[in-house]
Write a protein that holds these residues in place. Structure first.
Motif, PDB file in Angstrom:
ATOM      1  N   LEU A  30      37.740  38.652  34.803  1.00 44.12           N
ATOM      2  CA  LEU A  30      38.370  38.383  35.184  1.00 44.12           C
ATOM      3  C   LEU A  30      38.010  36.555  35.750  1.00 44.12           C
ATOM      4  N   SER A  31      37.343  36.624  36.047  1.00 42.86           N
ATOM      5  CA  SER A  31      37.106  35.463  36.426  1.00 42.86           C
ATOM      6  C   SER A  31      37.697  33.401  36.054  1.00 42.86           C
ATOM      7  N   ALA A  32      37.088  33.351  37.201  1.00 42.48           N
ATOM      8  CA  ALA A  32      38.136  31.827  37.598  1.00 42.48           C
ATOM      9  C   ALA A  32      37.703  30.377  35.737  1.00 42.48           C
ATOM     10  N   VAL A  33      36.934  31.002  35.850  1.00 40.55           N
ATOM     11  CA  VAL A  33      36.222  30.150  34.761  1.00 40.55           C
ATOM     12  C   VAL A  33      36.143  30.714  33.330  1.00 40.55           C
ATOM     13  N   THR A  34      36.561  31.713  32.741  1.00 42.11           N
ATOM     14  CA  THR A  34      37.738  32.171  31.640  1.00 42.11           C
ATOM     15  C   THR A  34      38.854  31.739  32.057  1.00 42.11           C
ATOM     16  N   VAL A  35      39.608  31.413  32.787  1.00 40.55           N
ATOM     17  CA  VAL A  35      41.113  31.388  33.443  1.00 40.55           C
ATOM     18  C   VAL A  35      40.967  30.493  31.877  1.00 40.55           C
ATOM     19  N   ALA A  36      40.119  28.920  33.301  1.00 39.69           N
ATOM     20  CA  ALA A  36      40.008  27.921  32.643  1.00 39.69           C
ATOM     21  C   ALA A  36      39.797  28.339  31.254  1.00 39.69           C
ATOM     22  N   ALA A  37      39.356  28.393  30.350  1.00 37.79           N
ATOM     23  CA  ALA A  37      38.661  27.813  29.311  1.00 37.79           C
ATOM     24  C   ALA A  37      39.889  29.346  28.291  1.00 37.79           C
ATOM     25  N   LYS A  38      40.933  30.325  28.837  1.00 37.16           N
ATOM     26  CA  LYS A  38      41.752  30.523  27.850  1.00 37.16           C
ATOM     27  C   LYS A  38      42.723  29.619  28.192  1.00 37.16           C
ATOM     28  N   SER A  39      42.928  29.136  29.115  1.00 38.18           N
ATOM     29  CA  SER A  39      44.639  28.407  29.490  1.00 38.18           C
ATOM     30  C   SER A  39      44.318  26.915  29.111  1.00 38.18           C
ATOM     31  N   TYR A  47      41.991  27.132  40.362  1.00 35.39           N
ATOM     32  CA  TYR A  47      41.387  27.293  41.717  1.00 35.39           C
ATOM     33  C   TYR A  47      41.833  29.395  42.214  1.00 35.39           C
ATOM     34  N   LYS A  48      41.121  29.613  42.865  1.00 33.62           N
ATOM     35  CA  LYS A  48      40.690  30.524  42.791  1.00 33.62           C
ATOM     36  C   LYS A  48      41.737  31.119  44.329  1.00 33.62           C
ATOM     37  N   THR A  49      42.303  32.188  44.502  1.00 34.26           N
ATOM     38  CA  THR A  49      42.001  32.816  45.925  1.00 34.26           C
ATOM     39  C   THR A  49      41.911  33.831  46.767  1.00 34.26           C
ATOM     40  N   LEU A  50      41.629  33.553  47.218  1.00 34.94           N
ATOM     41  CA  LEU A  50      40.495  34.768  47.838  1.00 34.94           C
ATOM     42  C   LEU A  50      41.384  35.422  48.860  1.00 34.94           C
ATOM     43  N   ILE A  64      39.956  28.346  46.625  1.00 36.19           N
ATOM     44  CA  ILE A  64      39.129  27.606  46.509  1.00 36.19           C
ATOM     45  C   ILE A  64      38.834  26.898  44.989  1.00 36.19           C
ATOM     46  N   PRO A  65      38.374  26.009  44.415  1.00 39.14           N
ATOM     47  CA  PRO A  65      38.156  25.638  43.368  1.00 39.14           C
ATOM     48  C   PRO A  65      37.299  26.544  42.280  1.00 39.14           C
ATOM     49  N   GLY A  66      37.549  27.392  41.040  1.00 39.08           N
ATOM     50  CA  GLY A  66      36.932  27.872  40.361  1.00 39.08           C
ATOM     51  C   GLY A  66      35.803  28.043  40.072  1.00 39.08           C
ATOM     52  N   ASP A  67      34.955  27.512  39.607  1.00 33.70           N
ATOM     53  CA  ASP A  67      33.485  27.737  40.010  1.00 33.70           C
ATOM     54  C   ASP A  67      33.187  27.246  40.882  1.00 33.70           C
ATOM     55  N   GLN A  68      33.392  27.648  42.511  1.00 36.77           N
ATOM     56  CA  GLN A  68      32.657  27.331  43.418  1.00 36.77           C
ATOM     57  C   GLN A  68      32.323  28.902  43.851  1.00 36.77           C
ATOM     58  N   GLU A  69      31.710  29.002  45.382  1.00 38.54           N
ATOM     59  CA  GLU A  69      31.794  30.105  45.813  1.00 38.54           C
ATOM     60  C   GLU A  69      32.444  29.946  47.774  1.00 38.54           C
ATOM     61  N   LEU A  70      33.360  31.314  48.311  1.00 41.77           N
ATOM     62  CA  LEU A  70      33.874  30.935  49.786  1.00 41.77           C
ATOM     63  C   LEU A  70      32.347  30.493  50.304  1.00 41.77           C
ATOM     64  N   ASP A  71      32.524  29.587  51.071  1.00 38.31           N
ATOM     65  CA  ASP A  71      31.668  29.762  52.209  1.00 38.31           C
ATOM     66  C   ASP A  71      31.813  30.106  53.863  1.00 38.31           C
ATOM     67  N   LEU A  72      31.974  30.903  53.917  1.00 38.47           N
ATOM     68  CA  LEU A  72      32.281  32.029  54.582  1.00 38.47           C
ATOM     69  C   LEU A  72      32.519  31.309  55.886  1.00 38.47           C
ATOM     70  N   LYS A  73      31.258  30.400  56.531  1.00 35.72           N
ATOM     71  CA  LYS A  73      30.949  29.951  57.708  1.00 35.72           C
ATOM     72  C   LYS A  73      31.750  29.259  58.205  1.00 35.72           C
ATOM     73  N   ARG A 154      36.376  21.296  53.861  1.00 34.46           N
ATOM     74  CA  ARG A 154      35.335  21.901  52.640  1.00 34.46           C
ATOM     75  C   ARG A 154      35.338  23.594  53.055  1.00 34.46           C
ATOM     76  N   ILE A 155      35.520  24.213  52.154  1.00 37.81           N
ATOM     77  CA  ILE A 155      35.582  25.057  52.612  1.00 37.81           C
ATOM     78  C   ILE A 155      34.950  26.197  51.441  1.00 37.81           C
ATOM     79  N   SER A 156      33.870  25.368  50.185  1.00 35.06           N
ATOM     80  CA  SER A 156      33.247  26.188  48.974  1.00 35.06           C
ATOM     81  C   SER A 156      31.600  25.337  48.722  1.00 35.06           C
ATOM     82  N   LYS A 157      31.098  26.658  48.200  1.00 35.04           N
ATOM     83  CA  LYS A 157      29.971  25.353  47.935  1.00 35.04           C
ATOM     84  C   LYS A 157      30.027  26.042  46.190  1.00 35.04           C
ATOM     85  N   SER A 158      28.610  25.601  45.916  1.00 40.03           N
ATOM     86  CA  SER A 158      28.183  26.436  44.725  1.00 40.03           C
ATOM     87  C   SER A 158      27.053  27.947  44.657  1.00 40.03           C
ATOM     88  N   PRO A 159      27.545  28.326  43.412  1.00 39.59           N
ATOM     89  CA  PRO A 159      27.114  29.102  43.282  1.00 39.59           C
ATOM     90  C   PRO A 159      25.260  29.345  43.113  1.00 39.59           C
TER      91      PRO A 159
END
Length: 159
Positions: A30-39, A47-50, A64-73, A154-159
């Protein structure tokens, strides 16, 4: 024709233009990367909603952007919390009314504060879940922010 979801109906009520984009769902990915490819959308626009909970504010949403991780801090600072954690998966549906892979920032059961990664300002269109798996809503970032009262930072960071 994609089915109208609560999120889409809310945008209709607000007279906000959007496009529904359907795609085939793979329950195992169910990843955003897969959603992007399929759509057929660039990942920068998907963007994914957490769902998270702050120690002071309680439940909040992060987009946050689908290929990023949430920066909790960073989310904690932006939202006025000392600490923020994502909520356990079993709490997502009772809190939002949406299932994993179908959480929309629009039309949750209760209106929660929404924090959106500032990268949204660099795209012409953004795609978020329409509230069900297999359907995305594409709209302008300004309209998404207007519909949700979202706040950017800025609430996301690269995985």
């Amino acid at each position: 024709m994609a089915q109208k979801t609560n999120a889409a109906r809310l945008l209709d009520q607000m007279k906000i233009a959007y496009e529904l984009i359907e795609y085939d769902v793979d329950e195992s990915d169910l990843s955003a990367v897969t959603v992007a490819a399929k759509s057929g959308l660039p990942i920068e626009q998907v963007y994914k909603t957490l769902v998270a909970r702050g120690d002071k504010t309680g439940v909040l949403l992060a987009c946050i952007p689908g290929d990023q991780e949430l920066d909790l801090k960073a989310l904690a600072v932006l939202s006025g919390n000392k600490k923020v954690d994502t909520v356990p998966l079993k709490e997502v549906q009772p809190l939002t009314g949406y299932i994993r892979g179908g959480v929309s920032p629009v039309g949750t059961k209760k209106k929660y504060p929404l924090f959106v990664d500032e990268r949204i300002e660099s795209v012409q269109r953004v795609s978020v879940s329409a509230g069900i798996r297999g359907c995305q809503m594409a709209l302008s970032p300004a309209d998404l922010l207007r519909a949700t009262g979202g706040r950017c930072g800025r609430i996301s960071k690269s995985p």
